[in-house]
Design a protein around this motif. Structure first.
Motif, PDB file in Angstrom:
ATOM      1  N   SER A  56       1.014  -1.281   0.218  1.00 34.54           N
ATOM      2  CA  SER A  56       0.420  -0.148   0.320  1.00 34.54           C
ATOM      3  C   SER A  56       0.702   1.234  -0.329  1.00 34.54           C
ATOM      4  O   SER A  56       0.587   1.812  -0.674  1.00 34.54           O
ATOM      5  N   LEU A  57       1.685   1.340   1.039  1.00 32.10           N
ATOM      6  CA  LEU A  57       2.862   2.215   0.931  1.00 32.10           C
ATOM      7  C   LEU A  57       3.217   2.869  -0.420  1.00 32.10           C
ATOM      8  O   LEU A  57       3.409   4.007  -0.991  1.00 32.10           O
ATOM      9  N   LEU A  58       4.004   1.902  -0.897  1.00 32.32           N
ATOM     10  CA  LEU A  58       4.904   2.320  -2.075  1.00 32.32           C
ATOM     11  C   LEU A  58       3.764   2.156  -3.332  1.00 32.32           C
ATOM     12  O   LEU A  58       4.776   3.251  -4.042  1.00 32.32           O
ATOM     13  N   PHE A  59       3.052   1.297  -3.435  1.00 33.12           N
ATOM     14  CA  PHE A  59       2.006   1.689  -4.596  1.00 33.12           C
ATOM     15  C   PHE A  59       1.281   3.216  -4.592  1.00 33.12           C
ATOM     16  O   PHE A  59       1.504   4.064  -4.961  1.00 33.12           O
ATOM     17  N   VAL A  60       0.980   3.376  -3.533  1.00 39.31           N
ATOM     18  CA  VAL A  60       0.185   4.926  -3.398  1.00 39.31           C
ATOM     19  C   VAL A  60       1.032   6.032  -3.417  1.00 39.31           C
ATOM     20  O   VAL A  60       1.173   6.493  -4.258  1.00 39.31           O
ATOM     21  N   SER A  61       2.517   6.225  -2.981  1.00 43.42           N
ATOM     22  CA  SER A  61       3.433   6.800  -2.945  1.00 43.42           C
ATOM     23  C   SER A  61       3.419   6.995  -4.685  1.00 43.42           C
ATOM     24  O   SER A  61       3.671   7.602  -4.448  1.00 43.42           O
ATOM     25  N   TYR A  62       4.214   5.727  -5.168  1.00 40.03           N
ATOM     26  CA  TYR A  62       4.842   5.534  -6.840  1.00 40.03           C
ATOM     27  C   TYR A  62       3.284   6.754  -7.352  1.00 40.03           C
ATOM     28  O   TYR A  62       3.651   7.170  -8.243  1.00 40.03           O
ATOM     29  N   GLU A  63       1.926   6.300  -7.080  1.00 41.07           N
ATOM     30  CA  GLU A  63       0.543   6.662  -8.019  1.00 41.07           C
ATOM     31  C   GLU A  63       0.896   8.065  -7.968  1.00 41.07           C
ATOM     32  O   GLU A  63       0.504   8.833  -9.084  1.00 41.07           O
ATOM     33  N   LEU A  64       1.171   8.182  -7.173  1.00 38.87           N
ATOM     34  CA  LEU A  64       0.949   9.712  -6.602  1.00 38.87           C
ATOM     35  C   LEU A  64       2.178  11.098  -6.724  1.00 38.87           C
ATOM     36  O   LEU A  64       1.886  12.168  -7.393  1.00 38.87           O
ATOM     37  N   CYS A  65       3.305  10.491  -7.493  1.00 38.38           N
ATOM     38  CA  CYS A  65       4.538  10.582  -7.922  1.00 38.38           C
ATOM     39  C   CYS A  65       4.052  10.871  -8.825  1.00 38.38           C
ATOM     40  O   CYS A  65       4.280  12.109  -9.981  1.00 38.38           O
ATOM     41  N   LEU A  66       3.360   9.576  -9.906  1.00 38.59           N
ATOM     42  CA  LEU A  66       3.451  10.165 -11.106  1.00 38.59           C
ATOM     43  C   LEU A  66       2.985  11.286 -11.727  1.00 38.59           C
ATOM     44  O   LEU A  66       2.903  11.420 -12.618  1.00 38.59           O
ATOM     45  N   ALA A  67       1.135  10.544 -10.887  1.00 38.77           N
ATOM     46  CA  ALA A  67       0.356  11.538 -11.456  1.00 38.77           C
ATOM     47  C   ALA A  67       0.615  12.805 -11.246  1.00 38.77           C
ATOM     48  O   ALA A  67       0.792  13.970 -11.987  1.00 38.77           O
ATOM     49  N   LEU A  68       0.995  13.861 -10.219  1.00 43.05           N
ATOM     50  CA  LEU A  68       1.554  14.843  -9.581  1.00 43.05           C
ATOM     51  C   LEU A  68       2.631  15.596 -10.798  1.00 43.05           C
ATOM     52  O   LEU A  68       2.600  16.589 -10.809  1.00 43.05           O
ATOM     53  N   SER A  69       3.462  14.846 -10.322  1.00 36.48           N
ATOM     54  CA  SER A  69       4.661  14.982 -11.572  1.00 36.48           C
ATOM     55  C   SER A  69       4.449  15.346 -12.815  1.00 36.48           C
ATOM     56  O   SER A  69       4.606  16.679 -13.249  1.00 36.48           O
ATOM     57  N   ILE A  70       3.506  14.496 -13.968  1.00 33.68           N
ATOM     58  CA  ILE A  70       3.035  15.212 -15.079  1.00 33.68           C
ATOM     59  C   ILE A  70       1.986  16.576 -14.706  1.00 33.68           C
ATOM     60  O   ILE A  70       2.137  17.820 -15.904  1.00 33.68           O
ATOM     61  N   GLY A  71       1.235  16.397 -13.605  1.00 39.84           N
ATOM     62  CA  GLY A  71       0.348  17.481 -13.709  1.00 39.84           C
ATOM     63  C   GLY A  71       0.557  18.670 -13.113  1.00 39.84           C
ATOM     64  O   GLY A  71       0.078  19.880 -13.936  1.00 39.84           O
ATOM     65  N   TYR A  72       2.069  18.974 -12.076  1.00 37.49           N
ATOM     66  CA  TYR A  72       2.322  20.059 -12.274  1.00 37.49           C
ATOM     67  C   TYR A  72       3.892  21.040 -13.333  1.00 37.49           C
ATOM     68  O   TYR A  72       4.329  21.659 -13.042  1.00 37.49           O
ATOM     69  N   SER A  73       3.854  20.019 -14.641  1.00 33.14           N
ATOM     70  CA  SER A  73       4.750  20.185 -14.969  1.00 33.14           C
ATOM     71  C   SER A  73       4.213  21.517 -15.883  1.00 33.14           C
ATOM     72  O   SER A  73       2.408  22.128 -15.691  1.00 33.14           O
ATOM     73  N   ASN A  74       5.207  22.161 -16.439  1.00 30.32           N
ATOM     74  CA  ASN A  74       4.691  23.699 -16.988  1.00 30.32           C
ATOM     75  C   ASN A  74       3.931  23.890 -18.104  1.00 30.32           C
ATOM     76  O   ASN A  74       3.403  24.796 -18.418  1.00 30.32           O
ATOM     77  N   THR A  75       4.875  22.727 -18.778  1.00 31.95           N
ATOM     78  CA  THR A  75       4.559  22.805 -20.544  1.00 31.95           C
ATOM     79  C   THR A  75       3.697  21.452 -20.958  1.00 31.95           C
ATOM     80  O   THR A  75       4.415  20.490 -20.072  1.00 31.95           O
ATOM     81  N   HIS A  76       3.764  20.934 -22.109  1.00 31.88           N
ATOM     82  CA  HIS A  76       3.167  19.948 -23.199  1.00 31.88           C
ATOM     83  C   HIS A  76       4.720  19.134 -22.778  1.00 31.88           C
ATOM     84  O   HIS A  76       4.479  18.019 -22.089  1.00 31.88           O
ATOM     85  N   GLN A  77       5.494  19.573 -23.048  1.00 37.59           N
ATOM     86  CA  GLN A  77       6.539  19.435 -23.800  1.00 37.59           C
ATOM     87  C   GLN A  77       6.960  18.870 -22.327  1.00 37.59           C
ATOM     88  O   GLN A  77       8.203  17.902 -22.210  1.00 37.59           O
ATOM     89  N   GLN A  78       7.295  19.580 -20.966  1.00 32.61           N
ATOM     90  CA  GLN A  78       7.538  18.920 -19.773  1.00 32.61           C
ATOM     91  C   GLN A  78       7.613  18.151 -19.417  1.00 32.61           C
ATOM     92  O   GLN A  78       7.603  17.206 -18.800  1.00 32.61           O
ATOM     93  N   ALA A  79       5.915  17.927 -19.365  1.00 32.34           N
ATOM     94  CA  ALA A  79       5.044  16.449 -18.915  1.00 32.34           C
ATOM     95  C   ALA A  79       5.562  15.368 -20.292  1.00 32.34           C
ATOM     96  O   ALA A  79       6.240  14.636 -19.170  1.00 32.34           O
ATOM     97  N   ILE A  80       6.058  15.393 -20.910  1.00 29.81           N
ATOM     98  CA  ILE A  80       5.988  14.107 -21.252  1.00 29.81           C
ATOM     99  C   ILE A  80       7.518  13.832 -21.039  1.00 29.81           C
ATOM    100  O   ILE A  80       8.229  13.054 -20.942  1.00 29.81           O
ATOM    101  N   GLU A  81       8.608  15.419 -20.956  1.00 25.72           N
ATOM    102  CA  GLU A  81      10.032  14.973 -20.580  1.00 25.72           C
ATOM    103  C   GLU A  81       9.896  13.762 -19.203  1.00 25.72           C
ATOM    104  O   GLU A  81      10.474  13.629 -18.510  1.00 25.72           O
ATOM    105  N   VAL A  82       9.036  14.406 -17.792  1.00 24.63           N
ATOM    106  CA  VAL A  82       8.710  14.160 -16.816  1.00 24.63           C
ATOM    107  C   VAL A  82       8.338  12.772 -16.754  1.00 24.63           C
ATOM    108  O   VAL A  82       9.086  11.609 -15.697  1.00 24.63           O
TER     109      VAL A  82
END
Length: 295
Positions: A70-96
């Motif tokens: 639970s701890l690792l899976f949830v932590s990973y999914e939070l990192c994945l979704a928010l890293s893409i969501g917080y990106s400044n541009t679409h290009q940055q989202a793809i790089e992230v």
């Protein structure tokens, strides 16, 4: 009983579904915000998983898997979704998203260090090539350029940092659960926990309004389906299909993901980006091959 061939095809569908996640998550974030969009995606995906996989019998789970999984899976999914969501541009989202795909190479290294996985020396050039590939992607149009790479990271250290931490966490999840899961699959529970934490974060901290429209709902359903059905399809493929074919196909997800994200987000990518993405794929495959030789 599903045939091995059909199960393998279903597993390959999971590869395509997962490859679409970066572009779809970013598209949902454009309408619903980073946190609100992610919360909606995991909520709808949880519903899809309830119908396709079902709710697990938690009392049968090993306690260590329930806690650490639970701890690792949830932590990973939070990192994945928010890293893409917080990106400044679409290009940055793809790089992230590309930074996140360091996890296959990191998983192999973790398996060697912590699971006593035997390996050949091929693991060294494989891991180095994957790292260089990420640096090549972050260097921009000039390829491997330290100054440009540092400038890109400094532009949004939160997104790039979350993506890298997520890659480390997922490598840890794959390494740990391989030993303690005892064949159990808690993906439905883990998705529900992820959605719950995102909603808590949204109601306490988020200031981004959610703008619903027909296009936003379409992207939301597609993203949730890619997430939920991707895990369900992968589970069928791993249990009943050709694992070697599926493992090999999964290492091409970085290239598939970048291509689909470029289409969905209408973002052209440079030759240097594709060169870096290819290095990440080849490096991961070399790491995988290094462990296969000594299995």
């Amino acid at each position: 009983m599903i045939s091995k061939r059909n199960a393998t095809l279903i597993g390959l569908i999971a590869v395509l579904l997962w490859s679409s996640i970066v572009g779809l998550i970013r598209s949902v974030s454009d309408y619903l915000g980073a946190t609100g969009g992610a919360a909606m995606i995991y909520s709808v995906a949880s519903v899809f998983l309830l119908f396709s996989v079902g709710f697990p019998k938690i009392q049968q789970f090993p306690k260590r898997y329930l806690i650490w999984g639970s701890l690792l899976f949830v932590s990973y999914e939070l990192c994945l979704a928010l890293s893409i969501g917080y990106s400044n541009t679409h290009q940055q989202a793809i790089e992230v998203g590309m930074v996140n795909y360091l996890w296959p190479a990191l998983t192999m290294v973790a398996a060697i260090l912590f699971n006593q996985q035997k390996s050949s020396l091929l693991i060294i050039p494989g891991f180095i090539l994957a790292i260089v590939g990420i640096c090549w992607v972050l260097g921009g149009d000039q390829g491997f350029n330290i100054a440009n790479m540092l400038h890109n990271i400094q532009d949004n250290p939160l997104s790039y940092g979350l993506a890298f931490v997520g890659a480390l966490i997922w490598a840890g999840y794959c390494t740990v659960t391989a030993r303690i899961a005892n064949g159990k699959n808690g993906v439905t529970l883990f998705f529900m926990l992820t959605a719950s934490i995102l909603w808590i974060k949204y109601f306490i901290f988020a200031t981004e309004p959610m703008h619903f429209s027909l296009q936003a709902i379409i992207y939301l359903v597609l993203a949730a389906a890619a997430m939920g059905f991707g895990y369900a399809a992968w589970n069928v493929g791993i249990l009943h299909g050709n694992v070697t074919i599926l493992a090999g196909a999964s290492y091409f997800i970085p290239v598939f993901s970048a291509a689909l994200a470029a289409i969905v987000l209408h973002t052209p990518l440079s030759l240097a980006f594709w060169q870096g993405a290819a290095m990440v794929c080849i490096g991961s495959i070399l790491c995988w091959f290094a462990t296969r030789q000594k299995s």
